[in-house]
Write an enzyme that holds these catalytic residues in place. Structure first.
Site, PDB file in Angstrom:
ATOM      1  N   GLU A   1      -5.123   2.025   2.907  1.00  0.00           N
ATOM      2  CA  GLU A   1      -4.976   0.922   3.844  1.00  0.00           C
ATOM      3  C   GLU A   1      -5.102   1.432   5.267  1.00  0.00           C
ATOM      4  O   GLU A   1      -5.677   0.781   6.124  1.00  0.00           O
ATOM      5  CB  GLU A   1      -3.622   0.220   3.640  1.00  0.00           C
ATOM      6  CG  GLU A   1      -3.518  -1.152   4.309  1.00  0.00           C
ATOM      7  CD  GLU A   1      -2.975  -1.119   5.747  1.00  0.00           C
ATOM      8  OE1 GLU A   1      -2.965  -2.170   6.393  1.00  0.00           O
ATOM      9  OE2 GLU A   1      -2.569  -0.028   6.216  1.00  0.00           O
TER      10      GLU A   1
ATOM     11  N   ASP B   1       3.655  -6.050   3.516  1.00  0.00           N
ATOM     12  CA  ASP B   1       3.504  -4.904   4.411  1.00  0.00           C
ATOM     13  C   ASP B   1       4.605  -4.995   5.459  1.00  0.00           C
ATOM     14  O   ASP B   1       5.255  -6.032   5.589  1.00  0.00           O
ATOM     15  CB  ASP B   1       2.111  -4.936   5.069  1.00  0.00           C
ATOM     16  CG  ASP B   1       1.628  -3.546   5.472  1.00  0.00           C
ATOM     17  OD1 ASP B   1       2.478  -2.644   5.678  1.00  0.00           O
ATOM     18  OD2 ASP B   1       0.402  -3.368   5.603  1.00  0.00           O
TER      19      ASP B   1
ATOM     20  N   HIS C   1       0.826  -1.215   0.000  1.00  0.00           N
ATOM     21  CA  HIS C   1       0.000   0.000   0.000  1.00  0.00           C
ATOM     22  C   HIS C   1       0.854   1.256   0.000  1.00  0.00           C
ATOM     23  O   HIS C   1       1.907   1.320   0.615  1.00  0.00           O
ATOM     24  CB  HIS C   1      -1.060  -0.014   1.104  1.00  0.00           C
ATOM     25  CG  HIS C   1      -0.558   0.103   2.514  1.00  0.00           C
ATOM     26  ND1 HIS C   1      -0.328   1.325   3.107  1.00  0.00           N
ATOM     27  CD2 HIS C   1      -0.282  -0.835   3.453  1.00  0.00           C
ATOM     28  CE1 HIS C   1       0.067   1.113   4.366  1.00  0.00           C
ATOM     29  NE2 HIS C   1       0.112  -0.178   4.601  1.00  0.00           N
TER      30      HIS C   1
END
Lengths: 356, 356
Positions: free
Chosen positions: B211, B235, B65
């Site tokens: 996100e 992530d 993200h």
């Protein structure tokens, strides 16, 4: 503000000088005043006095302190994390998440003051401000051995933030306490030197060390200089921001000129003279009561040598002792103009005394 | 790490990309990905996808993200001080004493988040962390009118902290969460593109918005648009190898010890096993962690009747602070590993939990 003078301020803020480790700042200050001072003296601990018209009388001392608050490496743990103690009045509440410079014998090592992710801290800890020994610096070392190769116990540490313009004449930096002061007295000395023919007194502009640890530099320096009168230039709390109780701390505003203080170390005759000159020259000046939340060099100076008539000239500063101190350059310039006008106004042989 | 790839990471980290205002970050990402992808698309909310070998099968979505946490101007008081709300999980204990940039239509307005000087604090009171609405931004405005000329309600705010190498391959920045992931998915695509002839699958490298707001909205939109056969979400992952964490609470993840894979919940066991085998073959160390936390894998795995998904982590210290820290080696290994995985996939390969 003159371009070269602004550059000088930026240079003062780009070098580091926590109490006890002031030499790199003193060098910048020394090299600037050397252009217009008649004499420069230094002492055993690194105080500097720059003199214009040394044969003059009286001897007027303009004092400001060169040191800044900071931290010092105290312990390196097995994993190479660095614990520290304070140099001066550092607030543990505003350390986490800052980047720092560790000043080692081999140069600067960069680090960060660590903080647990918000959503991984338990609710009790979220609300509490940590003690200084509960936070640490991470330099990305592999382990203790790696950290010890780079950093030693006793190395001083400073915040990263340097000079930055926020809005017009309003600037932010760490350590405006009291680089703003040593800038002001150097600038006053420069202005005085340009009108040296009118000058009757001797002006000793003194950049002194170790204020943040108990006003020690000024205590040494006053014995060396033996002034007839002294003005200490230091930052003072601007209270024009949210969350500060004006009923408790008074009202001092950014951009409304420097301050003079009433009472205690502040000699009535000097304060009155400063106020008269400010009136005459149409310079903004604010009045405050003597400080009960901390002393400045004036407190160390006034009771020495049988009593040295002294006063504080305050430079309004928001968020003192944080990495984001804020001042208005106009206040600094006004303070320098006022000090210069004050020294040029002193008569030959003039003394200050309280009249009974 | 390749020089150009490091430069790309630096460009990503210098972009301001708070949730809902990701265009700066997304632009940097698309420019880089376009050099290697067959096609780059963006959607209505600003999600980006870079596609390699679109006629391949299966469709593999690799997601990171692009948004970061930040703040938003909420209220400007009569004196021109700016109050703000959070965009994502910003820690109120860490906002004070920091520099910020307010992103307005006319450009960036710098400010600081003030903190009352330690001298002015009531020393008898136990020190508590301020609530978010008790902190404010000072942009050096004279009053509300001047502040309103520069800043508007709804302007996004990010901390003024950039990318910096601390020690060897250990780097620090705000918002490695999740530019580290966005970098990794672009780098994976680049590495796979170098061996395109061997590639059987189609790679959809996605840089998703939204996100941090808690909705995982960006990844949901991407999944619907792409209809992938499987997904890997990259992530940052909380590293507990430091005193700010507790291994008994957080598990033990170390910086520099390789990427992490999560087990359980959204993490598909067969896909996970396949990923592990590729890592073994390529001698890339993996760290295993239990499932936990919110991340885009949660938004993807239960869509379209179930998409085999695994959440991959880049170990990172001090998540959601201005001093997030990671090891560039972990980043590179993750990209190497995921590229090798894509190249290893057979034509038409699917993952299914076996009922044995």
């Amino acid at each position: 503000m003159r371009k070269e003078s602004l550059e000088f301020l930026k240079n003062l803020l780009s070098v580091r000088g926590p109490s006890g480790f002031e030499t790199s700042v003193q060098k910048v200050w020394h090299d600037y005043v050397a252009d217009f001072a008649d004499e420069i003296h230094t002492n055993a601990y690194g105080n500097i006095a720059a003199v214009v018209n040394p044969q003059g009388d009286p001897k007027i001392m303009l004092d400001a302190h060169v040191d800044e608050i900071g931290l010092m490496v105290k312990h390196i743990d097995d994993k190479g994390f660095i614990y520290f103690q304070k140099i001066g009045g550092v607030d543990p509440a505003v350390l986490r998440g800052l980047r720092v410079n560790i000043h080692t014998a081999k140069g600067i090592i960069r680090g960060v003051v660590a903080a647990t992710a918000f959503f991984y801290r338990d609710d009790e800890k979220k609300k509490k401000v940590p003690k200084i020994h509960e936070i640490y610096i991470d330099i990305g070392a592999k382990d203790k051995k790696d950290a010890q190769k780079k950093v030693a116990i006793g190395d001083p540490i400073t915040f990263s933030e340097e000079f930055k313009v926020i809005n017009g004449s309003i600037i932010t930096s760490r350590a405006l306490d009291d680089r703003a002061g040593i800038w002001t007295i150097a600038e006053a000395l420069r202005l005085i030197a340009t009108k040296k023919k009118q000058l009757k007194c001797a002006v000793y502009a003194c950049s002194v060390i170790q204020e943040e640890l108990g006003l020690h530099g000024a205590a040494m320096n006053v014995i060396n200089v033996e002034p007839h009168a002294a003005i200490a230039v230091d930052v003072t709390h601007a209270t024009d921001t949210p969350g500060i109780d004006r009923k408790q701390h008074g009202e001092i505003k950014l951009g409304q000129g420097p301050t003079v203080s009433m009472g205690r170390e502040n000699h009535r005759a000097i304060v009155q003279r400063l106020r008269n000159i400010a009136d005459k020259k149409k310079l903004k000046l604010q009045i405050e009561t003597f400080s009960i939340t901390g002393g400045t060099d004036a407190l160390a100076i006034y009771s020495k040598l049988g009593g040295v008539p002294s006063a504080i000239l305050g430079l309004p500063n928001r968020y003192m002792h944080t990495a984001v101190e804020l001042v208005d350059l106009n206040d600094l310039q006004t303070a320098a103009d006022l000090l210069s006008a004050f020294c040029l106004d002193i008569k030959k042989g003039e003394r200050f005394s309280v009249k009974l | 790490m390749r020089k150009e790839s490091l430069e790309f990471l630096k460009r990503l980290m210098s972009a301001a990309s708070p949730m809902g205002f990701e265009t700066q970050g997304q632009k940097a990402w698309c420019q880089y990905a376009a050099e290697y992808a067959d096609e780059v698309r963006t959607d209505a909310y600003g999600n980006a996808v870079a596609i390699l070998n679109p006629s391949g099968d299966p469709k593999v979505m690799i997601d990171g993200h692009i948004d970061e946490i930040g703040m938003m101007v909420k209220y400007i008081d009569d004196d021109g001080f700016i109050y703000f709300q959070r965009i994502g999980m910003v820690d109120p204990a860490l906002v004070r004493g920091k520099r910020v940039n307010i992103h307005t239509e006319k450009g960036v307005v710098p400010g600081v988040i003030g903190s009352p000087a330690i001298h002015l604090q009531d020393r008898d009171k136990e020190k508590k962390v301020p609530e978010m609405h008790e902190s404010f931004i000072d942009i050096g405005a004279k009053n509300k009118k001047e502040a309103e000329k520069k800043v508007s309600i709804g302007n996004p705010i990010v901390f003024d902290e950039g990318f910096e190498i601390l020690n060897g391959t250990v780097a620090v920045a705000r918002a490695f969460d999740d530019r580290a992931g966005a970098w990794t998915v672009a780098e994976t695509l680049r590495l796979a593109a170098l061996k395109k002839k061997q590639l059987k699958c189609a790679i959809y490298a996605t840089s998703s918005v939204h996100e941090e707001g808690g909705t995982l909205g960006g990844a949901s939109m991407q999944t619907y648009n792409i209809k992938p056969d499987m997904a890997i979400v990259v992530d940052t992952k909380f590293a507990a190898d430091n005193p700010a964490a507790d291994v008994k609470v957080h598990g033990e993840v170390k910086l520099g010890a390789g990427p992490t894979v999560s087990v359980g919940r959204e993490n598909h066991p067969v896909l996970l096993e396949r990923l592990r085998k590729v890592a073994d073959k390529k001698k890339i160390p993996l760290q295993t962690t239990p499932f936990g936390g919110t991340n885009n894998a949660l938004a993807i795995y239960n869509k379209q009747g179930g998409i085999p998904t695994v959440r991959v982590g880049i170990p990172s210290r001090y998540t959601h602070t201005t001093v997030e820290m990671l090891n560039l080696k972990d980043l590179q290994q993750t990209a190497d590993w995921l590229a090798a995985f894509c190249l290893d996939l057979k034509r038409g390969e699917r993952f299914k939990v076996k009922m044995e």
